[in-house]
Design a protein around this motif. Structure first.
Motif, PDB file in Angstrom:
ATOM      1  N   CYS A  67       2.095 -12.238   0.952  1.00  0.00           N
ATOM      2  CA  CYS A  67       1.902 -11.575   2.376  1.00  0.00           C
ATOM      3  C   CYS A  67       0.843 -12.368   3.225  1.00  0.00           C
ATOM      4  CB  CYS A  67       1.749 -10.001   2.156  1.00  0.00           C
ATOM      5  SG  CYS A  67       0.218  -9.683   1.214  1.00  0.00           S
ATOM      6  N   GLU A  68       0.959 -11.919   4.410  1.00  0.00           N
ATOM      7  CA  GLU A  68       0.185 -12.436   5.659  1.00  0.00           C
ATOM      8  C   GLU A  68      -1.137 -11.859   5.439  1.00  0.00           C
ATOM      9  OE1 GLU A  68       1.476 -12.150   9.543  1.00  0.00           O
ATOM     10  OE2 GLU A  68       3.277 -13.473   9.077  1.00  0.00           O
ATOM     11  N   SER A  69      -1.391 -10.392   5.153  1.00  0.00           N
ATOM     12  CA  SER A  69      -2.571  -9.791   4.780  1.00  0.00           C
ATOM     13  C   SER A  69      -2.274  -8.452   4.252  1.00  0.00           C
ATOM     14  CB  SER A  69      -3.290  -9.375   6.426  1.00  0.00           C
ATOM     15  OG  SER A  69      -2.497  -8.742   6.941  1.00  0.00           O
ATOM     16  N   ILE A  70      -3.199  -7.970   3.512  1.00  0.00           N
ATOM     17  CA  ILE A  70      -3.037  -6.849   2.444  1.00  0.00           C
ATOM     18  C   ILE A  70      -4.197  -5.753   2.615  1.00  0.00           C
ATOM     19  CG2 ILE A  70      -3.978  -7.885   0.672  1.00  0.00           C
ATOM     20  CD1 ILE A  70      -2.101  -6.378  -1.124  1.00  0.00           C
ATOM     21  N   ASP A  71      -4.031  -4.529   2.944  1.00  0.00           N
ATOM     22  CA  ASP A  71      -5.065  -3.637   2.943  1.00  0.00           C
ATOM     23  C   ASP A  71      -4.697  -2.740   1.771  1.00  0.00           C
ATOM     24  OD1 ASP A  71      -6.586  -1.234   3.576  1.00  0.00           O
ATOM     25  OD2 ASP A  71      -5.864  -1.014   5.401  1.00  0.00           O
ATOM     26  N   ILE A  72      -5.849  -2.931   0.751  1.00  0.00           N
ATOM     27  CA  ILE A  72      -5.831  -2.110  -0.360  1.00  0.00           C
ATOM     28  C   ILE A  72      -7.190  -1.191  -0.253  1.00  0.00           C
ATOM     29  CG2 ILE A  72      -4.757  -3.814  -2.065  1.00  0.00           C
ATOM     30  CD1 ILE A  72      -7.289  -4.918  -2.771  1.00  0.00           C
ATOM     31  N   SER A  73      -7.809  -0.623   0.811  1.00  0.00           N
ATOM     32  CA  SER A  73      -8.648   0.013   0.977  1.00  0.00           C
ATOM     33  C   SER A  73      -8.520   1.306   0.441  1.00  0.00           C
ATOM     34  CB  SER A  73      -9.084   0.394   2.470  1.00  0.00           C
ATOM     35  OG  SER A  73      -7.886   0.921   3.083  1.00  0.00           O
ATOM     36  N   ASP A  74      -9.539   1.967  -0.343  1.00  0.00           N
ATOM     37  CA  ASP A  74      -9.345   3.371  -1.182  1.00  0.00           C
ATOM     38  C   ASP A  74      -8.306   3.431  -2.033  1.00  0.00           C
ATOM     39  OD1 ASP A  74     -11.513   4.436   0.306  1.00  0.00           O
ATOM     40  OD2 ASP A  74     -10.033   4.587   2.031  1.00  0.00           O
TER      41      ASP A  74
END
Length: 232
Positions: A67-74
């Protein structure tokens, strides 16, 4: 942490074969849905930004995910990144279960939207209050304070007391640290009446007294409406 959050039951990873009709990349929305429903397959390609923030049921990601970017915060139960993960731009990992990455991993890391180094992301114990005071970048400074922790930061650099009073736990203090180029760091220091543990709770910098700060923490805009029975 993993066993505590999952009550000792860690689900086995489901490895699904890629459907014949899914040779093409999937949308970011569909990619999130598939991963949350544990129906993602190894080698899945996601178009654009994959937002998994706050997903407590995510324990693993498909191998060779792109993927281009990924948010796995929390995502507190996600403790490792998959093999073959390909990210074009960055990974947002604030508050996730990722506690380290191999040397030379090549990923661009973010914490609350701010680009950080591995040291900031994974070695917060090495950060000092003086290090933070020497940082000119306001956003990075805020991240460093979060990583160090408000209690340790106050212990190391001190603070100015704006107000003090007493509640059921004993004395509480409204403490602030001024910054010339940013709003003051304001916290309410309280003691739990049942455990005796001291809690440091951040509040807006315009708080004038402890009662107002406690009311704000409890969700009251008008401190006159906040009258807890246990508060002295």
């Amino acid at each position: 942490m993993l066993k505590m959050m999952s009550k000792g039951r860690v689900p086995n990873k489901q490895v699904l074969q890629r459907p014949n009709q899914s040779h093409e990349p999937v949308s970011a929305e569909l990619g999130r849905k598939l991963i949350l429903e544990h129906r993602a397959w190894d080698g899945m390609r996601v178009l654009g930004h994959l937002d998994l923030s706050g997903a407590l049921d995510v324990y693993n990601l498909p191998e060779n995910l792109t993927c281009e970017s990924i948010d796995i915060s929390d995502c507190v139960n996600l403790i490792t990144l998959p093999q073959g993960l390909h990210i074009t731009y960055w990974i947002e990992l604030a508050g996730s279960g990722i506690s380290s990455l191999s040397a030379g991993h090549g990923f661009v890391l973010r914490w609350r939207g701010v680009q950080v180094t591995d040291k900031i992301a994974f070695e917060s114990q090495s950060i000092t209050g003086q290090d933070i005071l020497n940082i000119e970048n306001v956003e990075l400074r805020r991240v460093l304070i979060e990583r160090l922790g408000y209690e340790r930061f106050l212990q190391q650099v001190g603070g100015l007391i704006r107000d003090r009073d007493r509640d059921a736990g004993g004395e509480r203090q409204l403490v602030y640290i001024p910054f010339e180029d940013d709003e003051s760091l304001m916290v309410l220091k309280v003691t739990c009446p049942s455990t005796g543990h001291i809690h440091i709770l951040r509040v807006p910098p315009d708080m004038r007294n402890c009662h107002q700060a406690a009311a704000w923490i409890a969700g009251f805009n008008n401190p006159d409406d906040y009258n807890p029975a246990i508060e002295a």
